[in-house]
Write an enzyme that holds these catalytic residues in place. Structure first.
Site, short mmCIF file in Angstrom:
data_model
loop_
_atom_site.label_atom_id
_atom_site.label_comp_id
_atom_site.label_asym_id
_atom_site.label_seq_id
_atom_site.Cartn_x
_atom_site.Cartn_y
_atom_site.Cartn_z
N SER B 121 0.83 -1.21 0.00
CA SER B 121 0.00 0.00 0.00
C SER B 121 0.87 1.27 0.00
CB SER B 121 -0.96 -0.07 1.19
OG SER B 121 -1.90 0.95 1.12
N ASP B 136 -4.85 8.59 -0.05
CA ASP B 136 -4.98 8.94 1.36
C ASP B 136 -5.36 10.40 1.60
OD1 ASP B 136 -4.35 6.34 1.96
OD2 ASP B 136 -2.21 6.74 2.17
N HIS B 158 -4.63 -0.17 -4.34
CA HIS B 158 -6.07 -0.37 -4.07
C HIS B 158 -6.93 0.15 -5.22
CE1 HIS B 158 -4.77 -1.00 0.08
NE2 HIS B 158 -4.24 0.20 0.10
#
Lengths: 234, 234
Positions: B121, B136, B158
């Site tokens: 990630s 984010d 993701h």
């Protein structure tokens, strides 16, 4: 006396309605008597197209619009403005360009002295203390995350409750805001898609078709509905 | 000769499986012969707890782990490391702390000289040119968005395809990445949840249970599946 007049709209579009349509019943009385609105298009790349879109939508309601990028002296345009409207898009772009054009401080000063400021999405987010609770992708690097600070909290536009199990990709919005509070102390006002905040006469009222959720460090979130006030945050 | 050895994992968790379980079949051969892995916990606030979690999960597989925050001299810890693993969390936090601890350059140098670097990630995102395609929230302000630059593109972990009509809140991931290309030229490799990239012998192979989508400025995205290579991007 507190002269601030702010209308902070979560989203310029809500499902099934046209651009800003759901917000017009609040925008029109908010700028009653204003002859011309100064538009800030910097959250999107194509400023001409964005200004044209706003001019068309506001024009239908009899509101005259000029975009700040059409002026040779953007700072003077802000100083002379009767009202400023900042449109949505990418908050990183918007903030980067506001600093580059040296407009953060003039907009702030005018708004504190009573010039009606309204914004949608990124344009509402920048009314807060910082842009740190934006949902946008950091496609450009701003010189600072500090924003206008017209209200003593940060704003999370387009707040969404968790999706059903399996459809939620990654953490929920509430989890992200909790992580914000691991590093920051100020409250966050999360505006659901149809929510707006109207500040006048030293008071902040929740307007629109949906409410807000207040996130505070170390506390359970607080749900408030349209018609309720946020004056306990002032 | 290109000495880079990288394993870039989209997500530390996939639906229905334990922490890093889906990635272990790639991690174990990747670090075969390594006695101790240096863990970078900075993407989360509680470093002790994070290090403990990693120690437990890696320990089950017989891998010894020390966390960089347990060393009095983190730069020396990196210089001495046999392999570095960076865990997921918030990319803004991670990058801010890597700069504060002056670790960006030592990790980069070691990885270019052949030290196996792996991440999940946020830890994969920072292997790219910049962190500009992270998903984010910008809860802290990093001194720069530039990252390790171990691969000549940016990484979007993701990656999710658009949700069904009505459930999609705001723009799709693909729309965000298109906006990235209005301001940036380098390609973006979007890793679906179960995808990984393995780089060795000067070649990048797609591993894991799902493929990747490559976004280039002004072009249609390209879908690639596990087993295919990304060498045309090198």
């Amino acid at each position: 006396m507190d002269k601030r007049r702010l209308l902070l709209i979560s989203s310029s579009g809500v499902h099934g309605r046209g651009y800003l349509d759901h917000a017009m019943p609040e925008i029109l009385p908010f700028i009653a008597g204003i002859r011309e609105v100064l538009f800030i298009p910097y959250a999107k790349k194509d400023r001409d197209a964005y200004a044209e879109k706003i001019r068309e939508h506001m024009g239908r309601e009899g509101i005259k619009v000029r975009s700040v990028h059409e002026f040779s002296d953007p700072v003077k345009a802000v100083i002379d403005a009767e009202s400023v409207f900042t449109g949505g898009g990418n908050t990183f772009l918007l903030v980067t360009e506001l600093y580059r054009q040296k407009l953060m401080e003039p907009i702030r000063e005018k708004a504190l002295r009573g010039m009606p400021y309204f914004g949608a999405s990124a344009g509402s987010n920048i009314a807060g203390l910082t842009m740190k609770t934006t949902n946008d992708m950091p496609i450009v690097y701003p010189p600072s995350f500090d924003t206008l600070g017209l209200v003593p909290f940060t704003i999370n536009p387009h707040y969404t409750d968790p999706l059903p199990e399996g459809l939620q990709a990654g953490e929920t919005r509430a989890e992200r805001l909790k992580e914000f509070h691991e590093w920051n102390d100020n409250p966050v006002v999360a505006l659901r898609q149809e929510a707006m905040l109207l500040m006048e006469n030293g008071s902040i009222l929740i307007k629109g078709g949906q409410g807000v959720k207040i996130f505070r460090k170390g506390e359970e979130p607080e749900d408030l509905v349209p018609g309720e006030k946020l004056d306990h945050l002032l």
